[in-house]
Design a protein around this motif. Structure first.
Motif, PDB file in Angstrom:
ATOM      1  N   ARG A 342      63.425 -65.328  -0.746  1.00  0.00           N
ATOM      2  CA  ARG A 342      63.493 -65.190  -2.207  1.00  0.00           C
ATOM      3  C   ARG A 342      64.008 -66.475  -2.852  1.00  0.00           C
ATOM      4  N   GLN A 343      65.013 -67.086  -2.228  1.00  0.00           N
ATOM      5  CA  GLN A 343      65.592 -68.286  -2.829  1.00  0.00           C
ATOM      6  C   GLN A 343      64.655 -69.494  -2.783  1.00  0.00           C
ATOM      7  N   ILE A 344      63.683 -69.501  -1.878  1.00  0.00           N
ATOM      8  CA  ILE A 344      62.701 -70.594  -1.881  1.00  0.00           C
ATOM      9  C   ILE A 344      61.403 -70.175  -2.567  1.00  0.00           C
ATOM     10  N   GLY A 345      61.445 -69.017  -3.239  1.00  0.00           N
ATOM     11  CA  GLY A 345      60.331 -68.598  -4.072  1.00  0.00           C
ATOM     12  C   GLY A 345      59.214 -67.877  -3.364  1.00  0.00           C
ATOM     13  N   VAL A 346      59.460 -67.364  -2.149  1.00  0.00           N
ATOM     14  CA  VAL A 346      58.417 -66.685  -1.382  1.00  0.00           C
ATOM     15  C   VAL A 346      58.618 -65.179  -1.464  1.00  0.00           C
ATOM     16  N   GLY A 347      57.616 -64.486  -1.967  1.00  0.00           N
ATOM     17  CA  GLY A 347      57.698 -63.032  -2.069  1.00  0.00           C
ATOM     18  C   GLY A 347      56.721 -62.302  -1.186  1.00  0.00           C
ATOM     19  N   ALA A 348      55.722 -63.015  -0.666  1.00  0.00           N
ATOM     20  CA  ALA A 348      54.708 -62.407   0.208  1.00  0.00           C
ATOM     21  C   ALA A 348      54.448 -63.353   1.375  1.00  0.00           C
ATOM     22  N   VAL A 349      54.311 -62.780   2.574  1.00  0.00           N
ATOM     23  CA  VAL A 349      54.153 -63.602   3.775  1.00  0.00           C
ATOM     24  C   VAL A 349      53.054 -63.080   4.678  1.00  0.00           C
ATOM     25  N   ARG A 350      52.492 -64.007   5.433  1.00  0.00           N
ATOM     26  CA  ARG A 350      51.699 -63.688   6.617  1.00  0.00           C
ATOM     27  C   ARG A 350      52.633 -63.954   7.785  1.00  0.00           C
ATOM     28  N   LEU A 351      53.053 -62.907   8.481  1.00  0.00           N
ATOM     29  CA  LEU A 351      54.157 -63.031   9.429  1.00  0.00           C
ATOM     30  C   LEU A 351      53.653 -63.332  10.837  1.00  0.00           C
ATOM     31  N   LEU A 352      54.145 -64.451  11.352  1.00  0.00           N
ATOM     32  CA  LEU A 352      53.781 -64.912  12.687  1.00  0.00           C
ATOM     33  C   LEU A 352      54.702 -64.217  13.690  1.00  0.00           C
ATOM     34  N   THR A 353      54.236 -63.118  14.305  1.00  0.00           N
ATOM     35  CA  THR A 353      55.110 -62.330  15.181  1.00  0.00           C
ATOM     36  C   THR A 353      54.294 -61.375  16.041  1.00  0.00           C
ATOM     37  N   ASN A 354      54.905 -60.964  17.143  1.00  0.00           N
ATOM     38  CA  ASN A 354      54.369 -59.872  17.964  1.00  0.00           C
ATOM     39  C   ASN A 354      55.194 -58.603  17.799  1.00  0.00           C
ATOM     40  N   ASN A 355      56.265 -58.693  17.003  1.00  0.00           N
ATOM     41  CA  ASN A 355      57.257 -57.628  16.899  1.00  0.00           C
ATOM     42  C   ASN A 355      57.048 -56.813  15.622  1.00  0.00           C
ATOM     43  N   PRO A 356      56.580 -55.574  15.730  1.00  0.00           N
ATOM     44  CA  PRO A 356      56.364 -54.764  14.524  1.00  0.00           C
ATOM     45  C   PRO A 356      57.646 -54.464  13.761  1.00  0.00           C
ATOM     46  N   GLU A 357      58.806 -54.517  14.442  1.00  0.00           N
ATOM     47  CA  GLU A 357      60.078 -54.283  13.750  1.00  0.00           C
ATOM     48  C   GLU A 357      60.341 -55.357  12.696  1.00  0.00           C
ATOM     49  N   LYS A 358      59.890 -56.572  12.939  1.00  0.00           N
ATOM     50  CA  LYS A 358      60.081 -57.634  11.950  1.00  0.00           C
ATOM     51  C   LYS A 358      59.261 -57.344  10.693  1.00  0.00           C
ATOM     52  N   VAL A 359      58.072 -56.830  10.883  1.00  0.00           N
ATOM     53  CA  VAL A 359      57.233 -56.461   9.741  1.00  0.00           C
ATOM     54  C   VAL A 359      57.933 -55.382   8.927  1.00  0.00           C
ATOM     55  N   THR A 360      58.399 -54.349   9.615  1.00  0.00           N
ATOM     56  CA  THR A 360      59.094 -53.248   8.945  1.00  0.00           C
ATOM     57  C   THR A 360      60.387 -53.721   8.282  1.00  0.00           C
ATOM     58  N   GLY A 361      61.148 -54.550   9.011  1.00  0.00           N
ATOM     59  CA  GLY A 361      62.431 -55.009   8.495  1.00  0.00           C
ATOM     60  C   GLY A 361      62.297 -55.824   7.226  1.00  0.00           C
ATOM     61  N   LEU A 362      61.359 -56.764   7.197  1.00  0.00           N
ATOM     62  CA  LEU A 362      61.163 -57.562   5.983  1.00  0.00           C
ATOM     63  C   LEU A 362      60.682 -56.697   4.828  1.00  0.00           C
ATOM     64  N   ALA A 363      59.773 -55.775   5.127  1.00  0.00           N
ATOM     65  CA  ALA A 363      59.253 -54.900   4.069  1.00  0.00           C
ATOM     66  C   ALA A 363      60.369 -54.065   3.458  1.00  0.00           C
TER      67      ALA A 363
END
Length: 398
Positions: A342-363
């Protein structure tokens, strides 16, 4: 499993700078083997971290238990609080736990007043030599409130110590004899402490740092208000925040990132993510961000990660080793990552990961994850079991 975010945890009225400072002081005192106090109503719990306990400090608490009266009109006896995971591991070493105990995420043990500091450390640390837990004379009890028990465990975790603590209940009015006012806090103040502290970041410094494979890079440092380690945002290229930004969340790994450990794939993931972001556009003008998060060992810290490695060498897998230590399978929080974005102005991402928990956690923290971008590297003879555990037990998508 990610814990849903409590909206009250983000309410500034819940947390104050004074409360934060009290926790910081208490954490430092626990790490040096000192006694702190958690307050609830007319009672206080004298708290001593099991990992750092030494005989003089333990004797102080045993003296307190002999001289004070607890909630039920009896002496404030010595108690040991452990996570449920650690208590279950101790059952295999002879600890008897009744089947009808309340459903809680901790276990409280009555401890003999003569129990030595070394025995307390044995009960807390699964990497010590085998011993008979029942022979130490401890037994399950339930005479300290959940807020005090959970608060003591939370403080130990915040100190990056094993999540276990000695407790003695004393009247609040008698605290002056035992604990300085600087090391006291209300148990309720810990309820939202970890998430509030994690999300309370400020940008403190930045510099252009050309990287191998990504010469157009800038590193921005964010410092948490709790005085903890800085998190870093590595921005590659010029971010276009009008569309989802290619992003990698990378938890620091001293052994893998710096030493090139073959026990994990962290070093490959770090360098691979930098390369992938830098080369994400056909014309070579890739852009994106890698967040380097100070959450070593899935949030348990380097020392505890090394303990987990010893347990893995003895036969446990990655997940079970964390549980035996008394931690959850994954202790990381995603509030720092979301706040940095948020502080660098990013509100939407394409997440480079194999971990679905990271997707859920950021959301759950308010970041829109529009796509999961796979991030896979070959195994080696040393990390094949580790990667298999990630897939089978953590649900990573390889």
């Amino acid at each position: 499993m990610m814990t849903p975010i409590d909206p009250a945890a983000l309410d500034p009225s819940v947390w104050t700078a004074t409360c934060l400072a009290q926790v910081e002081r208490a954490v430092a005192e626990l790490r040096r083997g000192g006694v702190v106090a958690l307050l609830e109503g007319d009672l206080a719990a004298l708290v001593l971290a099991a990992e750092t306990v030494e005989q003089p400090a333990l004797a102080t608490l045993q003296t307190a238990s002999n001289g004070m009266t607890g909630a039920a009109g009896k002496k404030g006896e010595v108690r040991l609080v452990l996570t449920i995971e650690r208590a279950q591991a101790l059952q295999k070493r002879g600890l008897m736990l009744p089947a009808n105990l309340p459903v809680q995420d901790y276990r409280l043990l009555a401890v003999a007043g003569t129990l030595a500091a070394e025995a307390v450390r044995q009960l807390a640390d699964p990497t010590v030599a085998a011993f008979d837990a029942q022979a130490l004379g401890v037994a399950a009890t339930n005479d300290v409130s959940p807020a005090l028990c959970q608060g003591a465990i939370e403080l130990a975790k915040a100190a990056r110590l094993l999540p276990a603590a000695i407790l003695v209940l004393v009247p609040r009015a008698g605290l002056d004899h035992w604990v300085d006012a600087a090391f006291r806090m209300e148990a309720r103040d810990l309820a939202h402490w970890r998430r509030n502290a994690a999300a309370d970041l400020r940008r403190v410094s930045s510099a252009r740092v050309p990287l191998e494979g990504a010469e157009d890079a800038e590193i921005i440092a964010f410092r948490p208000h709790d005085g903890g380690k800085e998190h870093l945002a590595i921005i590659i290229g010029k971010l276009d925040t009008t569309k989802p930004v290619l992003t990698r969340l990378h938890s620091e790994c001293f052994t893998g990132d710096l030493l090139g450990s073959l026990r994990c794939d962290c070093g490959e993931q770090l360098r691979g993510a930098i390369s992938a972001i830098a080369n994400s556009a056909p014309d070579g003008t890739g852009n994106g961000v890698l967040l380097y998060l100070a959450q070593e060992g899935r949030g348990i810290g380097l020392v505890n990660k090394l303990r987990a490695y010893r347990l893995q060498d003895a036969g446990a897998d990655t997940l079970d080793a964390n549980l035996q230590l008394g931690f959850g399978a994954d202790e990381r929080l995603y509030q720092p990552a979301a706040e940095m974005l948020r502080q660098i102005g990013v509100g939407a991402v394409r997440l480079l990961t194999n971990n679905p928990e990271k997707v859920t956690g950021l959301a759950q923290c308010g970041i829109n994850v529009t796509e999961r971008v796979p991030h896979v590297f070959p195994s080696n003879d040393h990390n094949e079991r580790y990667l298999s555990t990630k897939a089978i037990r953590f649900g990573h998508m390889f």
